[in-house]
Design a protein around this motif. Sequence first.
Motif, PDB file in Angstrom:
ATOM      1  N   ALA A 102       8.620   1.338   4.337  1.00 51.28           N
ATOM      2  CA  ALA A 102       8.342   0.333   5.367  1.00 51.28           C
ATOM      3  C   ALA A 102       7.415   0.853   6.469  1.00 51.28           C
ATOM      4  O   ALA A 102       6.490   0.133   6.884  1.00 51.28           O
ATOM      5  CB  ALA A 102       9.653  -0.181   5.960  1.00 51.28           C
ATOM      6  N   PRO A 103       7.607   2.073   6.998  1.00 52.09           N
ATOM      7  CA  PRO A 103       6.668   2.564   8.021  1.00 52.09           C
ATOM      8  C   PRO A 103       5.235   2.666   7.504  1.00 52.09           C
ATOM      9  O   PRO A 103       4.287   2.410   8.254  1.00 52.09           O
ATOM     10  CB  PRO A 103       7.231   3.942   8.383  1.00 52.09           C
ATOM     11  CG  PRO A 103       8.671   3.864   8.043  1.00 52.09           C
ATOM     12  CD  PRO A 103       8.737   3.009   6.823  1.00 52.09           C
ATOM     13  N   THR A 104       5.081   3.019   6.227  1.00 49.79           N
ATOM     14  CA  THR A 104       3.738   3.090   5.637  1.00 49.79           C
ATOM     15  C   THR A 104       3.084   1.711   5.621  1.00 49.79           C
ATOM     16  O   THR A 104       1.906   1.557   5.982  1.00 49.79           O
ATOM     17  CB  THR A 104       3.805   3.653   4.209  1.00 49.79           C
ATOM     18  OG1 THR A 104       4.431   4.944   4.238  1.00 49.79           O
ATOM     19  CG2 THR A 104       2.421   3.786   3.614  1.00 49.79           C
ATOM     20  N   LEU A 105       3.862   0.708   5.209  1.00 48.75           N
ATOM     21  CA  LEU A 105       3.336  -0.657   5.203  1.00 48.75           C
ATOM     22  C   LEU A 105       3.040  -1.138   6.621  1.00 48.75           C
ATOM     23  O   LEU A 105       2.056  -1.849   6.855  1.00 48.75           O
ATOM     24  CB  LEU A 105       4.327  -1.596   4.519  1.00 48.75           C
ATOM     25  CG  LEU A 105       4.573  -1.352   3.025  1.00 48.75           C
ATOM     26  CD1 LEU A 105       5.691  -2.249   2.507  1.00 48.75           C
ATOM     27  CD2 LEU A 105       3.293  -1.603   2.237  1.00 48.75           C
ATOM     28  N   GLY A 106       3.885  -0.767   7.568  1.00 45.65           N
ATOM     29  CA  GLY A 106       3.635  -1.149   8.959  1.00 45.65           C
ATOM     30  C   GLY A 106       2.358  -0.535   9.503  1.00 45.65           C
ATOM     31  O   GLY A 106       1.575  -1.201  10.185  1.00 45.65           O
ATOM     32  N   LEU A 107       2.138   0.758   9.203  1.00 49.82           N
ATOM     33  CA  LEU A 107       0.901   1.406   9.638  1.00 49.82           C
ATOM     34  C   LEU A 107      -0.314   0.779   8.974  1.00 49.82           C
ATOM     35  O   LEU A 107      -1.384   0.660   9.602  1.00 49.82           O
ATOM     36  CB  LEU A 107       0.966   2.902   9.319  1.00 49.82           C
ATOM     37  CG  LEU A 107       1.933   3.735  10.163  1.00 49.82           C
ATOM     38  CD1 LEU A 107       1.956   5.183   9.673  1.00 49.82           C
ATOM     39  CD2 LEU A 107       1.541   3.676  11.631  1.00 49.82           C
ATOM     40  N   ALA A 108      -0.168   0.350   7.709  1.00 58.73           N
ATOM     41  CA  ALA A 108      -1.282  -0.314   7.020  1.00 58.73           C
ATOM     42  C   ALA A 108      -1.616  -1.643   7.685  1.00 58.73           C
ATOM     43  O   ALA A 108      -2.799  -2.004   7.830  1.00 58.73           O
ATOM     44  CB  ALA A 108      -0.930  -0.528   5.551  1.00 58.73           C
ATOM     45  N   LEU A 352      -0.002  -2.554  -0.021  1.00 62.40           N
ATOM     46  CA  LEU A 352       1.161  -3.293  -0.521  1.00 62.40           C
ATOM     47  C   LEU A 352       1.229  -3.266  -2.040  1.00 62.40           C
ATOM     48  O   LEU A 352       2.308  -3.053  -2.612  1.00 62.40           O
ATOM     49  CB  LEU A 352       1.099  -4.735  -0.021  1.00 62.40           C
ATOM     50  CG  LEU A 352       2.261  -5.645  -0.446  1.00 62.40           C
ATOM     51  CD1 LEU A 352       3.547  -5.219   0.238  1.00 62.40           C
ATOM     52  CD2 LEU A 352       1.949  -7.102  -0.119  1.00 62.40           C
ATOM     53  N   ILE A 353       0.118  -3.460  -2.703  1.00 58.75           N
ATOM     54  CA  ILE A 353       0.130  -3.498  -4.164  1.00 58.75           C
ATOM     55  C   ILE A 353       0.086  -2.099  -4.772  1.00 58.75           C
ATOM     56  O   ILE A 353       0.562  -1.880  -5.884  1.00 58.75           O
ATOM     57  CB  ILE A 353      -1.050  -4.349  -4.691  1.00 58.75           C
ATOM     58  CG1 ILE A 353      -0.832  -4.715  -6.163  1.00 58.75           C
ATOM     59  CG2 ILE A 353      -2.374  -3.614  -4.531  1.00 58.75           C
ATOM     60  CD1 ILE A 353      -1.889  -5.652  -6.717  1.00 58.75           C
ATOM     61  N   GLY A 354      -0.473  -1.138  -4.047  1.00 60.06           N
ATOM     62  CA  GLY A 354      -0.639   0.198  -4.604  1.00 60.06           C
ATOM     63  C   GLY A 354       0.670   0.956  -4.766  1.00 60.06           C
ATOM     64  O   GLY A 354       0.865   1.676  -5.750  1.00 60.06           O
ATOM     65  N   ILE A 355       1.599   0.814  -3.797  1.00 59.57           N
ATOM     66  CA  ILE A 355       2.856   1.581  -3.845  1.00 59.57           C
ATOM     67  C   ILE A 355       3.702   1.198  -5.062  1.00 59.57           C
ATOM     68  O   ILE A 355       4.051   2.081  -5.858  1.00 59.57           O
ATOM     69  CB  ILE A 355       3.630   1.396  -2.533  1.00 59.57           C
ATOM     70  CG1 ILE A 355       2.855   2.022  -1.365  1.00 59.57           C
ATOM     71  CG2 ILE A 355       5.018   2.033  -2.635  1.00 59.57           C
ATOM     72  CD1 ILE A 355       3.479   1.766  -0.010  1.00 59.57           C
TER      73      ILE A 355
END
Length: 423
Positions: A102-108, A352-355
């Motif tokens: 979630a933090p990775t998506l938030g930073l993105a 979002l799609i890469g992870i």
Amino acid sequence: MARILRLYVIREILTPTVMALVTITLMLIMREIYQLVDLIMQPGVSLRQVLGVMGSLLPSVLIFCAPMAILIGVIIGVGRMVLDREILAMRASGLNLLSVFAPTLGLAAVASLLILFLSATYIPHTIVRMLNHLEDLTRAVITSLEPGRFYESDKLGLGKGAKDEFILYFREYEPDRQGMRGIVLKLEADNLNLLDEQNFGRPGEESEQTNPLPVSDAMFPADLTGEERAYAAELAAAGRDHDLTTVFASSGRIDVGIRDSESDGAKKLSLLLTLKNGSMHQKSADSTNPQYITSQFEDFEMFQMREAAIQKEARALTNLELRSDLQGWAGSAMREIVDRQARGWAFFVFTLIGIPLAIRTRLGGKSWAILLAIMLMLVYFVLMQMGLTMIDNGKPLGIAVAFLPNLLFLMVGVVLWWQTLRS
């Protein structure tokens, strides 16, 4: 533990992302780097001028490369964690993968908002600044030219992308160094009609003579030296054989500036070469009755624009300025706004799609990860380009098609996350 894992995931993704960003950026600006390194060897060019051009060019290139870099970084970083069974260990520990990432998506998402803001305000100013730096750099190159040497167009700061390449020679400077004397110019143009279409100049009265034309002293300015006259005769003969245009002039000057192209409304770095008291030699356009045309002129002007540095006028405007120029749902202003919005959200949807894609595909190595990332980027940008082209052509569905890749990748990413969390 969860906090440590979140920071660990960000670090694992950040490292390959930065490496991909640097690599892609260098690949895109390699030609510009080569030309700038070549220019820095000119006596009148300073390192500060070269760094000014590069510094104003980098922001727009980095914004363009960032979505591609994050996709490669996510697939490589998460793919490595899958191969090392780290994702499996997280699942076995009962951790929710969505909470870990979630933090990775938030930073993105924050990065996408930052890209949108920079594209709307800061990047247009850097484009204008780059053109100004190029103008200063080219002017420095022009003022440092040495008499008695031959210069190709790419050595004058225009680059290999200039509209038509040429070779320039002059014998000496005028006393005030504001002009040149004893000029020989070789143009790679097909015929005189082409020169007229490109506003290269309007020569004086033409006198047609049947080919082959003997090369005589009357063809050249009277103040050419014996060596220059011999080379001029050689150029005239070569031009006759290869459909080149050779121009000789007693004096002339070069002015540098930024002009708006009448054909596409683009701002281009350009040279204005003004020649006085000379002659022009070239084959006629009639291939069935080849004749050699010699034209005497008192004043001759040639515009030369750098195609490689074209910056669309819309790209140099902020979003607020673009909205004031909107004319319905089509046009360059609408295209630029849609392009900035779509590319800005690409950073988030690629993350979002890469992870989940990297988790579920269990790639066998980094080479496959990069190949998959390239295929996804190709699909994304082809679809978006189709929409932008439709906007240019005035089709009402162009905006929807341009945003379709973002919507499509967002939906696929949500589905992949749902399947990943269920498994």
